[in-house]
Design an enzyme around this catalytic site. Structure first.
Site, PDB file in Angstrom:
ATOM      1  N   HIS A 125       0.769   3.759   3.960  1.00 12.62           N
ATOM      2  CA  HIS A 125      -0.106   2.796   3.183  1.00 12.62           C
ATOM      3  C   HIS A 125      -0.731   3.440   2.225  1.00 12.62           C
ATOM      4  O   HIS A 125      -1.400   2.637   1.464  1.00 12.62           O
ATOM      5  CB  HIS A 125      -0.855   1.866   4.325  1.00 12.62           C
ATOM      6  CG  HIS A 125      -2.063   2.928   4.924  1.00 12.62           C
ATOM      7  ND1 HIS A 125      -1.636   3.561   5.961  1.00 12.62           N
ATOM      8  CD2 HIS A 125      -3.191   3.230   4.729  1.00 12.62           C
ATOM      9  CE1 HIS A 125      -2.600   4.421   6.412  1.00 12.62           C
ATOM     10  NE2 HIS A 125      -3.380   4.235   5.584  1.00 12.62           N
ATOM     11  N   CYS A 126      -1.060   4.694   1.953  1.00 12.56           N
ATOM     12  CA  CYS A 126      -1.870   5.092   0.959  1.00 12.56           C
ATOM     13  C   CYS A 126      -1.354   6.231   0.242  1.00 12.56           C
ATOM     14  O   CYS A 126      -1.264   5.947  -1.074  1.00 12.56           O
ATOM     15  CB  CYS A 126      -3.114   5.777   1.851  1.00 12.56           C
ATOM     16  SG  CYS A 126      -4.183   4.575   2.293  1.00 12.56           S
ATOM     17  N   ILE A 127      -0.667   7.386   0.689  1.00 11.36           N
ATOM     18  CA  ILE A 127      -0.354   8.419  -0.354  1.00 11.36           C
ATOM     19  C   ILE A 127       0.585   8.003  -0.972  1.00 11.36           C
ATOM     20  O   ILE A 127       0.678   8.539  -2.304  1.00 11.36           O
ATOM     21  CB  ILE A 127       0.121   9.623   0.764  1.00 11.36           C
ATOM     22  CG1 ILE A 127      -0.959  10.182   1.853  1.00 11.36           C
ATOM     23  CG2 ILE A 127       0.418  10.677   0.052  1.00 11.36           C
ATOM     24  CD1 ILE A 127      -0.872  11.107   2.545  1.00 11.36           C
ATOM     25  N   ILE A 166       1.181   5.133  -2.198  1.00 15.36           N
ATOM     26  CA  ILE A 166       0.804   3.881  -3.264  1.00 15.36           C
ATOM     27  C   ILE A 166      -0.429   4.263  -4.159  1.00 15.36           C
ATOM     28  O   ILE A 166      -0.337   3.970  -5.320  1.00 15.36           O
ATOM     29  CB  ILE A 166       0.246   2.848  -2.135  1.00 15.36           C
ATOM     30  CG1 ILE A 166       1.494   2.474  -1.207  1.00 15.36           C
ATOM     31  CG2 ILE A 166       0.072   1.676  -2.872  1.00 15.36           C
ATOM     32  CD1 ILE A 166       2.799   2.035  -1.869  1.00 15.36           C
ATOM     33  N   ASP A 167      -1.164   5.136  -3.578  1.00  8.81           N
ATOM     34  CA  ASP A 167      -2.568   5.126  -4.451  1.00  8.81           C
ATOM     35  C   ASP A 167      -2.418   5.946  -5.795  1.00  8.81           C
ATOM     36  O   ASP A 167      -2.956   5.580  -6.940  1.00  8.81           O
ATOM     37  CB  ASP A 167      -3.590   6.057  -3.563  1.00  8.81           C
ATOM     38  CG  ASP A 167      -4.153   5.301  -2.378  1.00  8.81           C
ATOM     39  OD1 ASP A 167      -3.567   4.145  -2.360  1.00  8.81           O
ATOM     40  OD2 ASP A 167      -4.809   5.635  -1.621  1.00  8.81           O
TER      41      ASP A 167
END
Length: 447
Positions: free
Chosen positions: A278-280, A282-283
């Site tokens: 959910h992060c790496i 996308i961010d």
């Protein structure tokens, strides 16, 4: 109204300190639910709000839907009388502190999708009372708190520090991490004003051991993106080096182990079949999208995206070369692990999905096993996890270790599989039937 004994109304600051403030957590996913539980167990009255009625029912029944949160902790929070949950957004009208924990995915064009934040802000404008503290935890681009929340509330004629207070405090949840949780992971807080930051810090100090205050919401927003962009770029570096090492006949895993003996100036990162979660993945895209509005962009992010996104196809091409095929027609492949990381039940952005799509494009028959994922959708085809322990593994031309869950019987796989391609160094060895990504075996001449 909150009244002190001497007849003077409590300020918001006093209500937070005395735990008389009503806390509203909007979004009860992997970020919001543990936050709501922690705040309720610390003594605050907490209302958790989510539009997903299934989540509300599960919480009311004392059932966890998030791996790592036990049923017992939900029951404990509910029995304390401090946690209630609802899908009724109108409950915002009684909240003193509103914490926004909604998803911030990418849209179909791979641009930031802040639809859920905008929906929450619309409801805050409609239902929230004045003199509240609003905290955004959802990961997003620098400037979101100012532009999507403050400027909207200003349109109502609300005055900052008088009618509302506003902070950004990035979530730092690491699913599956048993060492670091909400309590012992430092919390960054950046407010639109110094007074906002102070109020946000007062609240978080009740549920975390260490609060780091920064000068603005934009600094806090950027800090979160830096954390994951740093990881994203370094993973891309080691992924590229793993491809080099395959060509050069050098074992990247041994190289990393040797380099890690240096006590300063080096940090371990490991190659794999791609980047998920959910992060790496996308961010960095959020950051680069925002940078373009200032006529700058990161070539490192662009290149790292290309490298990390290429890894599933690199693995598939490696399999083709191992099996000495022009395609994989009449070949059977077993994929072990489809979650994006070890010991969790989340497939968001998992590299296993594009890998399976590619295998099928090469006409392979594909099965998968994952102890946490029962089924996946690949090109509108539902695949179900098999019971690999009751399968004759020799019927598979190749077994690919994509996600190295701890409760997989690797000895059984190595002893019964004909050919194994290990993207995670799960076996910590290379033998006649085990080939490891970046292990240095020259199987990729045509990749």
């Amino acid at each position: 109204m909150f009244i002190l004994k001497r007849g003077i109304e409590m300020t918001l600051k006093e209500r937070i300190i005395k735990k008389e403030a009503n806390i509203g957590v909007i979004g009860l996913g992997y970020v919001g639910l543990p936050l709501a539980i922690a705040a309720s167990l610390s003594g605050y009255k907490v209302t958790g709000i989510d539009t997903d009625k299934k989540k509300i029912i599960n919480i009311l029944l004392g059932r966890s839907y998030i791996k790592g949160i036990e049923d017992s902790i939900i029951v404990e929070a509910s029995k304390s009388g401090n946690l209630i949950v609802t899908h009724n957004i109108k409950r915002l009208e009684s909240m003193d502190v509103l914490i926004i924990c909604v998803p911030t995915p990418l849209d179909k064009e791979h641009n930031p999708d802040v639809t859920f934040i905008n929906e929450v802000v619309t409801n805050i404008k409609k239902y929230s009372k004045k003199n509240c503290l609003i905290i955004l935890e959802s990961t997003t681009y620098p400037g979101t708190t100012q532009e999507l929340i403050k400027e909207e509330l200003d349109k109502l004629g609300w005055a900052l520090n008088e009618h509302y207070n506003l902070c950004f405090s990035p979530e730092r949840v690491d699913p599956g991490n048993k060492k670091y949780g909400l309590r012992n992971t430092p919390k960054v807080v950046g407010g639109i004003s110094k007074e906002c930051t102070e109020l946000g810090a007062l609240f978080y100090k009740e549920i975390t051991d260490n609060v780091k205050c920064v000068s603005s919401a934009s600094v806090a927003e950027m800090a979160k993106l830096l954390e994951n962009t740093f990881r994203f770029i370094n993973i891309a570096l080691v992924n590229e080096l793993s491809v080099m090492c395959d060509k050069m006949g050098i074992n990247i895993w041994e190289v990393i182990d040797a380099a890690a003996t240096k006590p300063f100036g080096f940090m371990e990162f490991f190659p794999g079949p791609g980047v998920g979660g959910h992060c790496i993945p996308i961010d960095p895209i959020y950051l680069n999208w925002r940078a373009k509005s200032y006529n700058v962009q990161s070539e490192l992010i662009k290149l790292s995206t290309q490298i990390n996104n290429s890894m599933p196809e690199y693995v598939v091409n490696s399999i083709i070369n191992i099996l000495k095929k022009s395609d994989l027609e009449n070949c059977k492949i077993l994929v072990i692990g489809v979650a994006y990381k070890r010991d969790i039940d989340d497939i968001r952005e998992s590299p296993a999905i594009p890998m399976i799509k590619s295998l099928k494009n090469y006409k392979a028959g594909v099965d998968f096993y994952d102890p946490y994922i029962k089924e996946i959708d690949v090109n509108n085809e539902i695949l179900y996890s098999i019971d690999y322990l009751n399968k004759d593994l020799s019927e598979y031309d190749c077994i690919i270790i994509v996600t190295n869950h701890t409760d997989i019987n690797y000895n059984y796989i190595s002893q019964n599989g004909k050919m194994i391609y290990d993207t995670r160094n799960s076996f910590n060895m290379i033998s006649g039937n085990i080939i490891t990504l970046g292990g240095g075996l020259s199987v990729n001449e045509n990749v």
